[in-house]
Design a protein around this motif. Structure first.
Motif, PDB file in Angstrom:
ATOM      1  N   ALA A 102     -17.884  -4.318   5.521  1.00 23.73           N
ATOM      2  CA  ALA A 102     -17.609  -4.317   4.085  1.00 23.73           C
ATOM      3  C   ALA A 102     -17.222  -5.718   3.632  1.00 23.73           C
ATOM      4  O   ALA A 102     -16.396  -6.371   4.272  1.00 23.73           O
ATOM      5  CB  ALA A 102     -16.483  -3.337   3.764  1.00 23.73           C
ATOM      6  N   PRO A 103     -17.797  -6.202   2.522  1.00 23.70           N
ATOM      7  CA  PRO A 103     -17.531  -7.579   2.076  1.00 23.70           C
ATOM      8  C   PRO A 103     -16.261  -7.698   1.236  1.00 23.70           C
ATOM      9  O   PRO A 103     -16.210  -8.474   0.282  1.00 23.70           O
ATOM     10  CB  PRO A 103     -18.776  -7.895   1.245  1.00 23.70           C
ATOM     11  CG  PRO A 103     -19.145  -6.582   0.640  1.00 23.70           C
ATOM     12  CD  PRO A 103     -18.833  -5.550   1.701  1.00 23.70           C
ATOM     13  N   ARG A 104     -15.236  -6.926   1.589  1.00 20.03           N
ATOM     14  CA  ARG A 104     -13.980  -6.928   0.838  1.00 20.03           C
ATOM     15  C   ARG A 104     -12.815  -6.963   1.808  1.00 20.03           C
ATOM     16  O   ARG A 104     -12.987  -6.713   3.002  1.00 20.03           O
ATOM     17  CB  ARG A 104     -13.885  -5.679  -0.050  1.00 20.03           C
ATOM     18  CG  ARG A 104     -14.986  -5.601  -1.101  1.00 20.03           C
ATOM     19  CD  ARG A 104     -14.894  -4.329  -1.919  1.00 20.03           C
ATOM     20  NE  ARG A 104     -15.016  -3.127  -1.122  1.00 20.03           N
ATOM     21  CZ  ARG A 104     -16.162  -2.640  -0.658  1.00 20.03           C
ATOM     22  NH1 ARG A 104     -17.293  -3.275  -0.914  1.00 20.03           N
ATOM     23  NH2 ARG A 104     -16.197  -1.538   0.056  1.00 20.03           N
ATOM     24  N   HIS A 105     -11.609  -7.233   1.299  1.00 24.65           N
ATOM     25  CA  HIS A 105     -10.450  -7.272   2.173  1.00 24.65           C
ATOM     26  C   HIS A 105     -10.004  -5.857   2.531  1.00 24.65           C
ATOM     27  O   HIS A 105     -10.415  -4.875   1.904  1.00 24.65           O
ATOM     28  CB  HIS A 105      -9.308  -8.086   1.559  1.00 24.65           C
ATOM     29  CG  HIS A 105      -8.931  -7.674   0.171  1.00 24.65           C
ATOM     30  ND1 HIS A 105      -8.304  -6.487  -0.123  1.00 24.65           N
ATOM     31  CD2 HIS A 105      -9.085  -8.324  -1.013  1.00 24.65           C
ATOM     32  CE1 HIS A 105      -8.075  -6.416  -1.416  1.00 24.65           C
ATOM     33  NE2 HIS A 105      -8.542  -7.515  -1.983  1.00 24.65           N
ATOM     34  N   ARG A 106      -9.162  -5.746   3.551  1.00 22.56           N
ATOM     35  CA  ARG A 106      -8.826  -4.432   4.104  1.00 22.56           C
ATOM     36  C   ARG A 106      -8.099  -3.542   3.108  1.00 22.56           C
ATOM     37  O   ARG A 106      -8.263  -2.315   3.142  1.00 22.56           O
ATOM     38  CB  ARG A 106      -8.016  -4.575   5.389  1.00 22.56           C
ATOM     39  CG  ARG A 106      -6.684  -5.275   5.255  1.00 22.56           C
ATOM     40  CD  ARG A 106      -5.913  -5.243   6.561  1.00 22.56           C
ATOM     41  NE  ARG A 106      -4.792  -6.175   6.539  1.00 22.56           N
ATOM     42  CZ  ARG A 106      -3.912  -6.294   7.520  1.00 22.56           C
ATOM     43  NH1 ARG A 106      -4.027  -5.535   8.599  1.00 22.56           N
ATOM     44  NH2 ARG A 106      -2.936  -7.171   7.438  1.00 22.56           N
ATOM     45  N   ALA A 107      -7.297  -4.124   2.201  1.00 23.75           N
ATOM     46  CA  ALA A 107      -6.596  -3.309   1.214  1.00 23.75           C
ATOM     47  C   ALA A 107      -7.595  -2.615   0.293  1.00 23.75           C
ATOM     48  O   ALA A 107      -7.426  -1.438  -0.065  1.00 23.75           O
ATOM     49  CB  ALA A 107      -5.627  -4.159   0.405  1.00 23.75           C
ATOM     50  N   SER A 108      -8.655  -3.326  -0.073  1.00 21.46           N
ATOM     51  CA  SER A 108      -9.685  -2.749  -0.929  1.00 21.46           C
ATOM     52  C   SER A 108     -10.423  -1.624  -0.205  1.00 21.46           C
ATOM     53  O   SER A 108     -10.727  -0.579  -0.793  1.00 21.46           O
ATOM     54  CB  SER A 108     -10.674  -3.840  -1.353  1.00 21.46           C
ATOM     55  OG  SER A 108     -11.742  -3.305  -2.092  1.00 21.46           O
ATOM     56  N   VAL A 109     -10.708  -1.831   1.086  1.00 17.04           N
ATOM     57  CA  VAL A 109     -11.387  -0.803   1.871  1.00 17.04           C
ATOM     58  C   VAL A 109     -10.489   0.418   2.044  1.00 17.04           C
ATOM     59  O   VAL A 109     -10.940   1.568   1.948  1.00 17.04           O
ATOM     60  CB  VAL A 109     -11.829  -1.358   3.235  1.00 17.04           C
ATOM     61  CG1 VAL A 109     -12.356  -0.240   4.136  1.00 17.04           C
ATOM     62  CG2 VAL A 109     -12.903  -2.423   3.049  1.00 17.04           C
ATOM     63  N   ALA A 110      -9.197   0.198   2.273  1.00 19.96           N
ATOM     64  CA  ALA A 110      -8.260   1.313   2.408  1.00 19.96           C
ATOM     65  C   ALA A 110      -8.217   2.140   1.134  1.00 19.96           C
ATOM     66  O   ALA A 110      -8.167   3.382   1.175  1.00 19.96           O
ATOM     67  CB  ALA A 110      -6.867   0.791   2.746  1.00 19.96           C
ATOM     68  N   THR A 111      -8.271   1.478  -0.014  1.00 15.24           N
ATOM     69  CA  THR A 111      -8.300   2.184  -1.301  1.00 15.24           C
ATOM     70  C   THR A 111      -9.567   3.018  -1.432  1.00 15.24           C
ATOM     71  O   THR A 111      -9.540   4.167  -1.902  1.00 15.24           O
ATOM     72  CB  THR A 111      -8.205   1.178  -2.460  1.00 15.24           C
ATOM     73  OG1 THR A 111      -6.962   0.468  -2.370  1.00 15.24           O
ATOM     74  CG2 THR A 111      -8.284   1.882  -3.801  1.00 15.24           C
ATOM     75  N   GLN A 112     -10.701   2.443  -1.000  1.00 14.15           N
ATOM     76  CA  GLN A 112     -11.964   3.184  -1.042  1.00 14.15           C
ATOM     77  C   GLN A 112     -11.905   4.419  -0.150  1.00 14.15           C
ATOM     78  O   GLN A 112     -12.353   5.499  -0.535  1.00 14.15           O
ATOM     79  CB  GLN A 112     -13.124   2.290  -0.607  1.00 14.15           C
ATOM     80  CG  GLN A 112     -14.468   3.020  -0.596  1.00 14.15           C
ATOM     81  CD  GLN A 112     -15.537   2.306   0.210  1.00 14.15           C
ATOM     82  OE1 GLN A 112     -15.226   1.522   1.106  1.00 14.15           O
ATOM     83  NE2 GLN A 112     -16.793   2.583  -0.083  1.00 14.15           N
ATOM     84  N   LEU A 113     -11.345   4.262   1.057  1.00 16.24           N
ATOM     85  CA  LEU A 113     -11.244   5.394   1.978  1.00 16.24           C
ATOM     86  C   LEU A 113     -10.401   6.511   1.378  1.00 16.24           C
ATOM     87  O   LEU A 113     -10.749   7.697   1.471  1.00 16.24           O
ATOM     88  CB  LEU A 113     -10.645   4.939   3.310  1.00 16.24           C
ATOM     89  CG  LEU A 113     -11.485   3.955   4.135  1.00 16.24           C
ATOM     90  CD1 LEU A 113     -10.753   3.602   5.429  1.00 16.24           C
ATOM     91  CD2 LEU A 113     -12.862   4.524   4.443  1.00 16.24           C
TER      92      LEU A 113
END
Length: 290
Positions: free
Chosen positions: A56-67
């Motif tokens: 994913a081309p985003r930081h981990r906080a953004s990915v955690a929000t998506q999850l």
């Protein structure tokens, strides 16, 4: 020969940590795969550590929000390592200059969020291609369009000597029932045209270094022989594991479902033919993560 298994629990006791791909393994971009999420929860209950390692081309906080948004349980993992995090660090160290031309969708703008871990970060400004020192590519603006639409811009960029920082080396991804192009497809085109592309996600070393740092930050010292990489992309997940000399569990029911005729389990002969054709090897294969 790869060993076909029916459930992660058949082999999980051999490993203290899992580096698990997200898209195609844990979710399809729209909904989670419940059996995969349950397998991660069960593994963690035995004391195992789960690091989601994603391009994913985003930081981990953004990915955690998506999850959280799509319903992936927070207790299915311990931490996240993203290609975006590795690529962002390189950008703020000046890998492609201060003035950058951005290729991506509006939701990828989180790539430019401040990164406090870098001392004296470069001041990044987004500009037109004509003004740019380099290119930041998080993916095509229209993921359904042929990457060839970027050829004229890439010809100009190559002639100008611009480097392209690829925040997601994936070529394609399946969102629900639709296949979309990713940043890796654009970087591949740029490279084939003679331009220089910089990669930080799977199968390249920086993201594995980051995943190991995430493990260390949890206070865990895990030998490589006790780490299992899990993924459905042979060119990213499996080739990356091979490059790091880590064991791999190939999910044949993801991107290669058609080639391997995977429903519950893959056709053994078609599976081996596919792996041979792609010139990769995986210690284990499973149809779907469960």
């Amino acid at each position: 020969m790869t060993q076909i298994i029916d459930a992660l629990s058949e082999i999980s006791a051999q490993y203290d940590a899992l580096f698990v791909d997200l898209w195609g393994c844990i979710h399809n971009g729209v909904t989670p795969f419940e059996t995969a999420v349950a397998a991660m929860q069960d593994y963690r209950k035995t004391g195992g550590i789960v690091i989601y390692v994603t391009n994913a081309p985003r930081h981990r906080a953004s990915v955690a929000t998506q999850l959280e948004k799509i319903g992936v349980a927070a207790d299915s993992y311990d931490d996240i390592a993203t290609s975006g995090d590795s690529a962002r660090a390189a950008m703020y160290r000046g890998a492609v200059g201060e003035k950058v031309h951005f290729i991506g969708q509006p939701h990828d703008q989180s790539f430019f969020d401040p990164l406090k871990l870098i001392a004296d970060p470069v001041a990044i400004t987004q500009v037109s291609l004509q003004e740019a020192d380099g290119i930041i590519c998080c993916g095509p603006e229209d993921p359904m369009a042929d990457p060839e639409v970027y050829r004229p811009d890439f010809l100009y960029a190559k002639q100008k000597g611009l480097k392209l920082l690829c925040a997601n080396p994936d070529i394609v991804v399946d969102r629900g029932d639709h296949r979309e192009w990713c940043a890796g497809a654009l970087a591949k085109l740029y490279t084939e045209m003679g331009g220089e592309s910089l990669y930080f996600g799977k199968p390249h070393p920086p993201i594995y270094d980051l995943a190991r740092r995430r493990l260390a930050a949890l206070g865990k010292s895990v030998e490589d022989s006790r780490i299992l990489c899990v993924g459905d992309g042979v060119l990213t997940d499996i080739r990356g594991a091979m490059g790091e000399d880590l064991d791999a569990l190939f999910i044949s029911g993801g991107l290669a479902a058609e080639e391997t005729k995977t429903e519950h389990s893959p056709d053994p002969d078609l599976l081996q033919d596919y792996l041979n054709k792609e010139m990769v090897s995986a210690r284990y294969t499973i149809g779907k993560l469960r």
